[in-house]
Scaffold this active site. Structure first.
Site, PDB file in Angstrom:
ATOM      1  N   HIS A 132      10.616  15.881  -1.455  1.00  0.00           N
ATOM      2  CA  HIS A 132      11.725  15.188  -0.783  1.00  0.00           C
ATOM      3  C   HIS A 132      11.232  14.229   0.322  1.00  0.00           C
ATOM      4  O   HIS A 132      10.249  14.492   1.004  1.00  0.00           O
ATOM      5  CB  HIS A 132      12.680  16.213  -0.172  1.00  0.00           C
ATOM      6  CG  HIS A 132      12.009  17.045   0.887  1.00  0.00           C
ATOM      7  ND1 HIS A 132      11.929  16.652   2.192  1.00  0.00           N
ATOM      8  CD2 HIS A 132      11.346  18.227   0.812  1.00  0.00           C
ATOM      9  CE1 HIS A 132      11.261  17.559   2.888  1.00  0.00           C
ATOM     10  NE2 HIS A 132      10.886  18.518   2.070  1.00  0.00           N
ATOM     11  N   HIS A 141      -0.865   4.933  -7.744  1.00  0.00           N
ATOM     12  CA  HIS A 141      -1.039   5.793  -8.920  1.00  0.00           C
ATOM     13  C   HIS A 141      -1.193   7.237  -8.449  1.00  0.00           C
ATOM     14  O   HIS A 141      -2.117   7.561  -7.703  1.00  0.00           O
ATOM     15  CB  HIS A 141      -2.277   5.357  -9.709  1.00  0.00           C
ATOM     16  CG  HIS A 141      -2.537   6.184 -10.932  1.00  0.00           C
ATOM     17  ND1 HIS A 141      -3.608   5.956 -11.763  1.00  0.00           N
ATOM     18  CD2 HIS A 141      -1.885   7.232 -11.475  1.00  0.00           C
ATOM     19  CE1 HIS A 141      -3.594   6.824 -12.765  1.00  0.00           C
ATOM     20  NE2 HIS A 141      -2.561   7.629 -12.598  1.00  0.00           N
TER      21      HIS A 141
HETATM   22  C1  LIG Z   1     -13.614  10.377  -5.893  1.00  0.00           C
HETATM   23  C2  LIG Z   1     -14.212   9.596  -7.047  1.00  0.00           C
HETATM   24  C3  LIG Z   1     -13.413   8.286  -7.246  1.00  0.00           C
HETATM   25  C4  LIG Z   1     -15.628   9.243  -6.633  1.00  0.00           C
HETATM   26  O1  LIG Z   1     -16.254   8.546  -7.626  1.00  0.00           O
HETATM   27  P1  LIG Z   1     -17.524   7.629  -7.264  1.00  0.00           P
HETATM   28  O2  LIG Z   1     -17.086   6.549  -6.321  1.00  0.00           O
HETATM   29  O3  LIG Z   1     -18.166   7.233  -8.537  1.00  0.00           O
HETATM   30  O4  LIG Z   1     -18.447   8.572  -6.367  1.00  0.00           O
HETATM   31  P2  LIG Z   1     -19.622   9.569  -6.805  1.00  0.00           P
HETATM   32  O5  LIG Z   1     -19.382  10.169  -8.146  1.00  0.00           O
HETATM   33  O6  LIG Z   1     -20.893   8.815  -6.569  1.00  0.00           O
HETATM   34  O7  LIG Z   1     -19.474  10.724  -5.705  1.00  0.00           O
HETATM   35  C5  LIG Z   1     -19.818  10.560  -4.330  1.00  0.00           C
HETATM   36  C6  LIG Z   1     -20.000  11.959  -3.744  1.00  0.00           C
HETATM   37  O8  LIG Z   1     -18.723  12.619  -3.717  1.00  0.00           O
HETATM   38  C7  LIG Z   1     -18.751  13.810  -4.537  1.00  0.00           C
HETATM   39  N1  LIG Z   1     -17.475  13.837  -5.252  1.00  0.00           N
HETATM   40  C8  LIG Z   1     -16.998  12.909  -6.116  1.00  0.00           C
HETATM   41  N2  LIG Z   1     -15.759  13.238  -6.513  1.00  0.00           N
HETATM   42  C9  LIG Z   1     -15.469  14.408  -5.914  1.00  0.00           C
HETATM   43  C10 LIG Z   1     -14.320  15.237  -5.939  1.00  0.00           C
HETATM   44  N3  LIG Z   1     -13.243  14.890  -6.660  1.00  0.00           N
HETATM   45  N4  LIG Z   1     -14.310  16.351  -5.191  1.00  0.00           N
HETATM   46  C11 LIG Z   1     -15.408  16.698  -4.433  1.00  0.00           C
HETATM   47  N5  LIG Z   1     -16.537  15.926  -4.360  1.00  0.00           N
HETATM   48  C12 LIG Z   1     -16.555  14.811  -5.103  1.00  0.00           C
HETATM   49  C13 LIG Z   1     -19.949  13.637  -5.471  1.00  0.00           C
HETATM   50  O9  LIG Z   1     -20.440  14.883  -5.893  1.00  0.00           O
HETATM   51  C14 LIG Z   1     -20.894  12.878  -4.580  1.00  0.00           C
HETATM   52  O10 LIG Z   1     -21.487  13.765  -3.660  1.00  0.00           O
HETATM   53  P3  LIG Z   1     -23.059  13.634  -3.241  1.00  0.00           P
HETATM   54  O11 LIG Z   1     -23.168  12.273  -2.584  1.00  0.00           O
HETATM   55  O12 LIG Z   1     -23.246  14.777  -2.313  1.00  0.00           O
HETATM   56  O13 LIG Z   1     -23.823  13.716  -4.534  1.00  0.00           O
HETATM   57  C15 LIG Z   1     -14.195  10.379  -8.392  1.00  0.00           C
HETATM   58  O14 LIG Z   1     -15.179  11.389  -8.407  1.00  0.00           O
HETATM   59  C16 LIG Z   1     -12.858  11.044  -8.635  1.00  0.00           C
HETATM   60  O15 LIG Z   1     -12.568  12.171  -8.202  1.00  0.00           O
HETATM   61  N6  LIG Z   1     -11.994  10.302  -9.368  1.00  0.00           N
HETATM   62  C17 LIG Z   1     -10.660  10.754  -9.696  1.00  0.00           C
HETATM   63  C18 LIG Z   1     -10.436  10.530 -11.156  1.00  0.00           C
HETATM   64  C19 LIG Z   1      -9.035  10.911 -11.563  1.00  0.00           C
HETATM   65  O16 LIG Z   1      -8.327  11.632 -10.906  1.00  0.00           O
HETATM   66  N7  LIG Z   1      -8.652  10.375 -12.696  1.00  0.00           N
HETATM   67  C20 LIG Z   1      -7.323  10.581 -13.215  1.00  0.00           C
HETATM   68  C21 LIG Z   1      -6.908   9.365 -13.944  1.00  0.00           C
HETATM   69  S1  LIG Z   1      -5.318   9.550 -14.636  1.00  0.00           S
END
Ligand SMILES: CC(C)(COP(=O)(O)OP(=O)(O)OC[C@H]1O[C@@H](n2cnc3c(N)ncnc32)[C@H](O)[C@@H]1OP(=O)(O)O)[C@@H](O)C(=O)NCCC(=O)NCCS
Length: 203
Positions: A132, A141
């Site tokens: 709410h 998104h």
């Molecule tokens: C957050 C996110 C965008 C980061 O992606 P990125 O920019 O490529 O970053 P990286 O994969 O290099 O991660 C950077 C650091 O954060 C950590 N990390 C990434 N995503 C994380 C998450 N969701 N939760 C906890 N830690 C996370 C990685 O392990 C890395 O840690 P390190 O530096 O200690 O190794 C991605 O991991 C994510 O969660 N995307 C969401 C995707 C989603 O929800 N999709 C749905 C589509 S409908």
């Protein structure tokens, strides 16, 4: 009256939106896409042309099925003078007092609760929850099963990742990426990427 709908984009997200169009009893005319050849069959319909050819179909309604928030915004701003279709899956629960902007899609089993406001061209993905009095800005998104508690605000183009949760009375500014499974307990006032429980800035 049934609407004639053209979906912009022809990827996985576009299929989900096309399915909602059909389940809503509206007519899916076809897809416009820049990377697939006109005439190609896609999801039991056809690619009609590239995105610039929308003017040939100006009497139809359009929905932009592109997951990237900034690209969706660019295309929406380019398509002046068209009618945008709002796609709401029949199983979505929309409470009284909710407003939903044009071009937004609300997917299966999503819940938008009382007096929440959702902007234009948002993606309210499968089984996500907007409680709410939330204020969701344009081009946001909300990924599948993400949940926003009461009186949360989300700024333009922010992406809340799959399964993320946001505490009540929290504000998230524009251009934020909230990672998958993240729990936001304090307001976010600087754009960037936030992950973990509780959320911390990583980029
Ligand atoms: C957050 C996110 C965008 C980061 O992606 P990125 O920019 O490529 O970053 P990286 O994969 O290099 O991660 C950077 C650091 O954060 C950590 N990390 C990434 N995503 C994380 C998450 N969701 N939760 C906890 N830690 C996370 C990685 O392990 C890395 O840690 P390190 O530096 O200690 O190794 C991605 O991991 C994510 O969660 N995307 C969401 C995707 C989603 O929800 N999709 C749905 C589509 S409908």
């Amino acid at each position: 009256m049934h609407k004639d709908v053209i979906v912009i984009g022809a990827g996985g997200h576009a299929k989900v939106i096309a399915d909602i169009v059909r389940k809503s009893g509206d007519n899916l005319i076809g897809f416009l896409d820049d990377s697939k050849q006109a005439g190609t069959e896609f999801f039991d319909a056809f690619i009609l042309g590239n995105t610039d050819s929308y003017q040939e179909y100006i009497q139809k309604e359009f929905i932009i099925a592109i997951g990237n928030n900034a690209i969706r915004e660019q295309i929406a701003k380019k398509m002046q003078g068209v009618t945008f279709y709002t796609a709401i899956h029949p199983t979505a629960v929309i409470a009284e007092g909710v407003t939903i902007g044009e071009g937004t899609c609300v997917m299966a089993n999503a819940v938008i609760n009382a007096d929440a406001r959702v902007g234009k061209h948002c993606i309210i993905n499968t089984a996500s929850v907007i409680e709410h009095d939330n204020q969701i800005s344009d081009y946001v998104h909300l990924s599948p099963v993400a949940a926003l508690a009461g009186t949360v605000t989300v700024g333009e183009r922010t992406h809340v990742g799959i399964g993320a949760k946001v505490k009540n009375n929290t504000d998230i500014c524009a251009d934020v990426m909230v990672g998958a499974g993240t729990v936001v307990v304090n307001s976010i006032t600087e754009k960037g990427t936030y992950v973990g429980v509780p959320a911390r800035k990583v980029k």
